[in-house]
Design a protein around this motif. Structure first.
Motif, PDB file in Angstrom:
ATOM      1  N   ILE A  80      33.892  40.047  34.126  1.00  0.00           N
ATOM      2  CA  ILE A  80      34.409  38.725  34.501  1.00  0.00           C
ATOM      3  C   ILE A  80      35.869  38.588  34.079  1.00  0.00           C
ATOM      4  O   ILE A  80      36.211  38.763  32.920  1.00  0.00           O
ATOM      5  N   HIS A  81      36.725  38.305  35.064  1.00  0.00           N
ATOM      6  CA  HIS A  81      38.150  38.072  34.800  1.00  0.00           C
ATOM      7  C   HIS A  81      38.343  36.566  34.664  1.00  0.00           C
ATOM      8  O   HIS A  81      38.133  35.838  35.633  1.00  0.00           O
ATOM      9  N   PRO A  82      38.748  36.108  33.494  1.00  0.00           N
ATOM     10  CA  PRO A  82      38.827  34.660  33.286  1.00  0.00           C
ATOM     11  C   PRO A  82      40.034  34.015  33.946  1.00  0.00           C
ATOM     12  O   PRO A  82      41.119  34.594  33.993  1.00  0.00           O
ATOM     13  N   ALA A  83      39.813  32.810  34.460  1.00  0.00           N
ATOM     14  CA  ALA A  83      40.866  31.912  34.964  1.00  0.00           C
ATOM     15  C   ALA A  83      41.899  32.604  35.858  1.00  0.00           C
ATOM     16  O   ALA A  83      43.096  32.519  35.622  1.00  0.00           O
ATOM     17  N   VAL A  84      41.450  33.295  36.914  1.00  0.00           N
ATOM     18  CA  VAL A  84      42.399  34.001  37.774  1.00  0.00           C
ATOM     19  C   VAL A  84      43.053  33.101  38.818  1.00  0.00           C
ATOM     20  O   VAL A  84      44.223  33.281  39.155  1.00  0.00           O
ATOM     21  N   LEU A  85      42.301  32.153  39.360  1.00  0.00           N
ATOM     22  CA  LEU A  85      42.863  31.261  40.383  1.00  0.00           C
ATOM     23  C   LEU A  85      42.440  29.825  40.076  1.00  0.00           C
ATOM     24  O   LEU A  85      41.249  29.522  40.101  1.00  0.00           O
ATOM     25  N   GLN A  86      43.392  28.961  39.814  1.00  0.00           N
ATOM     26  CA  GLN A  86      43.097  27.549  39.523  1.00  0.00           C
ATOM     27  C   GLN A  86      42.010  27.392  38.459  1.00  0.00           C
ATOM     28  O   GLN A  86      41.119  26.560  38.578  1.00  0.00           O
ATOM     29  N   GLY A  87      42.053  28.238  37.451  1.00  0.00           N
ATOM     30  CA  GLY A  87      41.091  28.127  36.356  1.00  0.00           C
ATOM     31  C   GLY A  87      39.747  28.769  36.634  1.00  0.00           C
ATOM     32  O   GLY A  87      38.874  28.844  35.757  1.00  0.00           O
TER      33      GLY A  87
END
Ligand SMILES: Nc1ncnc2c1ncn2[C@@H]1O[C@H](COP(=O)(O)OP(=O)(O)O)[C@@H](O)[C@H]1O
Ligand SMILES: [Mg+2]
Length: 258
Positions: A80-87
């Motif tokens: 899981i990549h955190p907060a990549v687009l608009q949080g």
């Protein structure tokens, strides 16, 4: 209450699945919801849009599918990549997802792998958005089995409703074995009110599936293409654009369903 799972699916390619998944997830995120986007498409368009390159990664959603039940909770944090687009968080897709049909030949309960793995997500999500691949197969079945709501983007274009039977056949087959029928709503996409073909298809959709149609209609907006070229969301480009406002409206409609 657990996360609500939204499957964005249509067996046709290029109808606006990814262009619904990203802005809808973003719009929900902008409303303070914790959102995770799962890229179930082997072509990984949503992943690439977020400037995450599957070939550089050690792990993707494919690892969740391959793993056995007991180890899922250990795998999720690594993909899981955190907060990549608009949080919004994102779990990437990758090409090997296309081999799942073969990998799963001997797998038991193969249709509910995703649903079961989502029960041990590391964070408390309000929504998990599933960006589905453009064909009917084991990935779509896993998405539908996991879904609390199926959202079907339908391009308001000639032959748009053609082929949907395949998706509905799958839905009916699954409904026979699932504890409750899969809830679904359709959303018209790429609508151009100046084009006769568009208005005709919209009328047809209203007649055929009026009961299951969102009120929101997604119009054609070049900002979507700009957002994918720049690796951001339409909200980063212009939150007041027609496209951004239409996904705000779709998010509001989704929120009223629970
Ligand atoms: N509402 C829209 N307005 C303008 N272009 C759109 C819109 N929705 C999708 N597109 C464009 O159409 C193409 C296909 O959309 P996409 O969301 O990738 O479809 P899918 O995920 O169903 O294959 C993309 O180039 C996308 O930028
Ligand atoms: Mg797509």
């Amino acid at each position: 209450m657990g996360a609500k799972i939204l499957a964005i699916a249509n067996q046709k390619g290029g109808v606006g699945k990814t262009t619904t998944s990203l802005p809808l997830g973003s719009a929900l995120s902008r409303r303070g919801k914790k959102v995770l986007l799962l890229d179930l498409d082997p072509h990984a368009c949503a992943t690439l849009h977020a400037k995450i390159y599957p070939e550089d990664l050690g792990a993707s959603l494919y690892d969740i599918f391959l793993a056995q039940e007991g180890v899922w909770s250990g795998i999720w944090p690594g993909i899981i990549h955190p907060a990549v687009l608009q949080g919004m968080d994102l779990a990437p897709g990758s090409i090997p997802l296309s081999e799942l049909e073969v990998d799963f030949r001997e797998r038991s309960a193969k249709g509910s792998v995703l649903a079961r793995s989502l029960q041990v997500l590391p964070a408390r999500y309000d929504f998990v958005v599933l960006d589905c691949p453009p064909h009917v197969g084991i990935l779509l079945v896993n998405a539908l089995v996991a879904a609390d709501l199926l959202i079907i983007p339908i391009q308001t274009d000639f032959l748009a409703l053609h082929g949907l039977k395949l998706l509905f056949d799958t839905l009916h087959t699954l409904n026979k074995v699932l504890p409750s029928p899969i809830r679904y709503r359709a959303v018209p996409t790429m609508y151009d009110k100046r084009a006769k073909a568009c208005t005709r298809v919209l009328d047809l959709m209203r007649r055929k599936m009026g009961h299951a149609l969102f009120n929101t209609i997604i119009g054609v907006d070049t900002h979507f293409r700009e957002a994918s070229a720049l690796g951001c969301t339409i909200y980063d480009i212009d939150a007041q654009s027609r496209g951004a406002l239409s996904y705000d409206s779709l998010a509001e409609e989704v929120l009223t369903l629970w």
